[in-house]
Design a protein around this motif. Sequence first.
Motif, short mmCIF file in Angstrom:
data_model
loop_
_atom_site.label_atom_id
_atom_site.label_comp_id
_atom_site.label_asym_id
_atom_site.label_seq_id
_atom_site.Cartn_x
_atom_site.Cartn_y
_atom_site.Cartn_z
N ILE A 19 0.84 -1.20 0.00
CA ILE A 19 0.00 0.00 0.00
C ILE A 19 0.87 1.25 0.00
CG2 ILE A 19 -1.66 1.34 1.37
CD1 ILE A 19 -2.92 -1.39 2.14
N LYS A 20 1.96 1.22 0.75
CA LYS A 20 2.90 2.35 0.76
C LYS A 20 3.45 2.59 -0.64
CE LYS A 20 7.17 3.95 2.98
NZ LYS A 20 8.21 3.87 1.97
N ILE A 26 1.15 7.05 -6.62
CA ILE A 26 0.13 8.09 -6.81
C ILE A 26 0.75 9.46 -6.57
CG2 ILE A 26 -1.99 9.06 -5.82
CD1 ILE A 26 -2.92 6.13 -5.39
N THR A 27 1.56 9.58 -5.54
CA THR A 27 2.25 10.84 -5.25
C THR A 27 3.13 11.26 -6.41
OG1 THR A 27 2.23 10.38 -2.88
CG2 THR A 27 3.83 11.99 -3.65
N GLU A 34 -0.08 13.84 -13.98
CA GLU A 34 -0.92 12.87 -14.67
C GLU A 34 -0.90 11.55 -13.91
OE1 GLU A 34 -1.09 12.32 -19.17
OE2 GLU A 34 0.19 10.65 -18.53
N LEU A 35 -2.08 10.97 -13.71
CA LEU A 35 -2.19 9.66 -13.07
C LEU A 35 -2.68 8.66 -14.11
CD1 LEU A 35 -3.99 10.38 -9.67
CD2 LEU A 35 -1.64 9.65 -10.00
N THR A 36 -2.00 7.53 -14.21
CA THR A 36 -2.46 6.45 -15.06
C THR A 36 -2.67 5.23 -14.19
OG1 THR A 36 -1.28 7.30 -16.98
CG2 THR A 36 -1.93 5.00 -17.05
N LEU A 37 -3.89 4.75 -14.17
CA LEU A 37 -4.27 3.59 -13.37
C LEU A 37 -4.59 2.45 -14.33
CD1 LEU A 37 -6.67 5.68 -11.20
CD2 LEU A 37 -4.47 4.83 -10.43
N SER A 38 -4.06 1.27 -14.04
CA SER A 38 -4.33 0.15 -14.94
C SER A 38 -4.32 -1.18 -14.20
CB SER A 38 -3.30 0.10 -16.08
OG SER A 38 -2.01 -0.13 -15.56
N GLU A 39 -5.05 -2.11 -14.78
CA GLU A 39 -5.11 -3.48 -14.30
C GLU A 39 -5.53 -4.32 -15.50
OE1 GLU A 39 -6.78 -5.70 -10.44
OE2 GLU A 39 -8.32 -4.65 -11.59
N GLY A 40 -4.64 -5.14 -16.00
CA GLY A 40 -4.95 -5.91 -17.21
C GLY A 40 -5.20 -4.96 -18.37
#
Length: 89
Positions: A19-20, A26-27, A34-40
């Motif tokens: 989690i850290k 994210i920081t 810009e944040l890029t979030l992905s899963e598969g």
Amino acid sequence: MAATDGKFRHESLQDRKSIKALLEAITKGIGKGELTLSEGDDCLTLPLDQLMTLRVKADRSDGTCRVDLRISWSERQTDLAERPAPTVK
């Protein structure tokens, strides 16, 4: 590049170290704008603005602890800032 709407959701059981590392990523994304979030195949990129709203909530009840972090912003914030103030007569 045109913005595309979408949603990203993920929930899993993780240890503190994982989690850290996620919060540090994210920081880093916030720092670069810009944040890029992905899963598969599921991927969502969010451009960040200078001004964002941060909400932190925490509670402990009957041995269950919870911390909720919410960061939100408007992609149109720049457009809204350039609009003149209304006139009141």
